[in-house]
Write a protein that holds these residues in place. Structure first.
Motif, short mmCIF file in Angstrom:
data_model
loop_
_atom_site.label_atom_id
_atom_site.label_comp_id
_atom_site.label_asym_id
_atom_site.label_seq_id
_atom_site.Cartn_x
_atom_site.Cartn_y
_atom_site.Cartn_z
N UNK A 171 -27.42 39.68 -2.01
CA UNK A 171 -26.87 38.36 -2.27
C UNK A 171 -25.87 37.92 -1.20
N UNK A 172 -25.26 38.88 -0.56
CA UNK A 172 -24.27 38.57 0.47
C UNK A 172 -23.96 39.83 1.26
N UNK A 173 -23.47 39.64 2.49
CA UNK A 173 -23.15 40.80 3.32
C UNK A 173 -22.24 40.37 4.47
N UNK A 174 -21.43 41.32 4.94
CA UNK A 174 -20.60 41.10 6.12
C UNK A 174 -20.03 42.42 6.60
N UNK A 175 -19.88 42.59 7.91
CA UNK A 175 -19.20 43.79 8.43
C UNK A 175 -17.71 43.69 8.13
N UNK A 176 -17.07 44.82 7.92
CA UNK A 176 -15.62 44.88 7.72
C UNK A 176 -15.15 46.29 7.99
N UNK A 177 -13.88 46.54 7.73
CA UNK A 177 -13.31 47.89 7.85
C UNK A 177 -12.78 48.32 6.50
N UNK A 178 -13.01 49.58 6.16
CA UNK A 178 -12.48 50.16 4.93
C UNK A 178 -11.71 51.41 5.33
N UNK A 179 -10.44 51.43 5.03
CA UNK A 179 -9.59 52.56 5.42
C UNK A 179 -9.71 52.84 6.92
N UNK A 180 -9.73 51.78 7.73
CA UNK A 180 -9.79 51.86 9.19
C UNK A 180 -11.12 52.43 9.70
N UNK A 181 -12.12 52.38 8.86
CA UNK A 181 -13.45 52.84 9.28
C UNK A 181 -14.42 51.67 9.22
N UNK A 182 -15.30 51.52 10.24
CA UNK A 182 -16.27 50.42 10.22
C UNK A 182 -17.22 50.55 9.04
N UNK A 183 -17.58 49.43 8.47
CA UNK A 183 -18.47 49.45 7.30
C UNK A 183 -19.22 48.13 7.24
N UNK A 184 -20.21 48.10 6.37
CA UNK A 184 -20.94 46.87 6.07
C UNK A 184 -20.87 46.68 4.56
N UNK A 185 -20.41 45.52 4.14
CA UNK A 185 -20.33 45.22 2.71
C UNK A 185 -21.63 44.56 2.26
N UNK A 186 -22.28 45.17 1.28
CA UNK A 186 -23.51 44.62 0.70
C UNK A 186 -23.21 44.20 -0.73
N UNK A 187 -23.57 42.97 -1.07
CA UNK A 187 -23.37 42.47 -2.43
C UNK A 187 -24.75 42.33 -3.06
N UNK A 188 -24.96 43.09 -4.14
CA UNK A 188 -26.27 43.10 -4.81
C UNK A 188 -26.06 42.83 -6.29
#
Length: 226
Positions: A176-193
């Motif tokens: 449904x949605x997605x964007x790259x971001x950082x979590x605890x200073x680590x690169x990540x991709x947020x996936x919304x399902x």
């Protein structure tokens, strides 16, 4: 990438229960394709199994972050979420620092409230090392639903399908949605399902290398839709 499809004539009553042991084997890629496919299908309709799989990911993240143990959740092999002592026993063969992390992350596996006999190390780690959180508010996560998904490193459909499979979703599941971001200073991709409960969405922050064998799940949250 999608793995074997479950046999529509298969007798589901013959399948083994979704124990932590079985889910750890799935996470480590040790199951046959047809068995893995059936297990993933059952996980999608079992909220308890989904929570267990997320907890196993958290255990693996803590150990991998320490750098003293293999990242595979199968190395932990907890036998029962309600018996954290078995998690500690499974970690006995690892380095002393990895054991300390295992004690701390055992609290994530529904450990009982600390008692006077609880090791001080476990209490200290549980307090000082909270699990990573998605650095967005619920409103910011829901706002992603109004924009085209930005998959970043997971833009390749096959890589994304493999990632969704590892998270327990169909490879064709709609993101449904997605964007790259950082979590605890680590690169990540947020996936919304779509969430498991009606009127909810699941926000899953995964590693850029997310795949069916290792999702690298960093954080997750269930968000209610207005």
């Amino acid at each position: 990438m999608g793995g074997a499809e479950p046999d529509e004539h298969h007798d589901a009553s013959a399948d083994p229960p979704l124990t932590v042991e079985l889910l750890a084997d799935l996470q480590a890629g040790l199951l046959d394709d047809d068995v893995a496919a059936r297990v993933r299908q059952r996980i999608r309709t079992d909220p308890d199994a989904q929570r267990t799989l997320h907890a196993l990911n958290r255990v693996r993240r803590e150990i991998a972050a320490l750098g003293s143990a293999p990242p595979a959740a199968h190395a932990v092999r907890p036998g029962n979420l309600g018996r954290p002592a078995r998690v500690v026993a499974a970690l006995a063969g690892l380095a002393a620092a990895a054991v300390a992390v295992g004690l701390g992350t055992a609290a994530l596996l529904r450990a009982p409230a600390p008692t006077p006999s609880t090791p001080t190390t476990a209490q200290h780690i549980t307090v000082s090392r909270p699990p990573p959180a998605i650095p967005l508010s619920d409103q910011q996560i829901l706002a992603l639903l109004d924009h085209a998904p930005d998959y970043g490193p997971l833009a390749d459909p096959q890589r994304r399908a493999s990632c969704l499979e590892g998270l327990g979703y169909p490879t064709s599941a709609r993101v449904l949605g997605a964007r790259p971001l950082e979590v605890a200073r680590r690169p990540a991709v947020l996936l919304v399902v779509p969430g498991t409960a009606p009127g909810t969405v699941a926000a899953l922050a995964v590693a850029p290398t997310c795949n069916s064998a290792n999702t690298g799940l960093l954080a997750d949250r269930l968000v209610k839709r207005p």
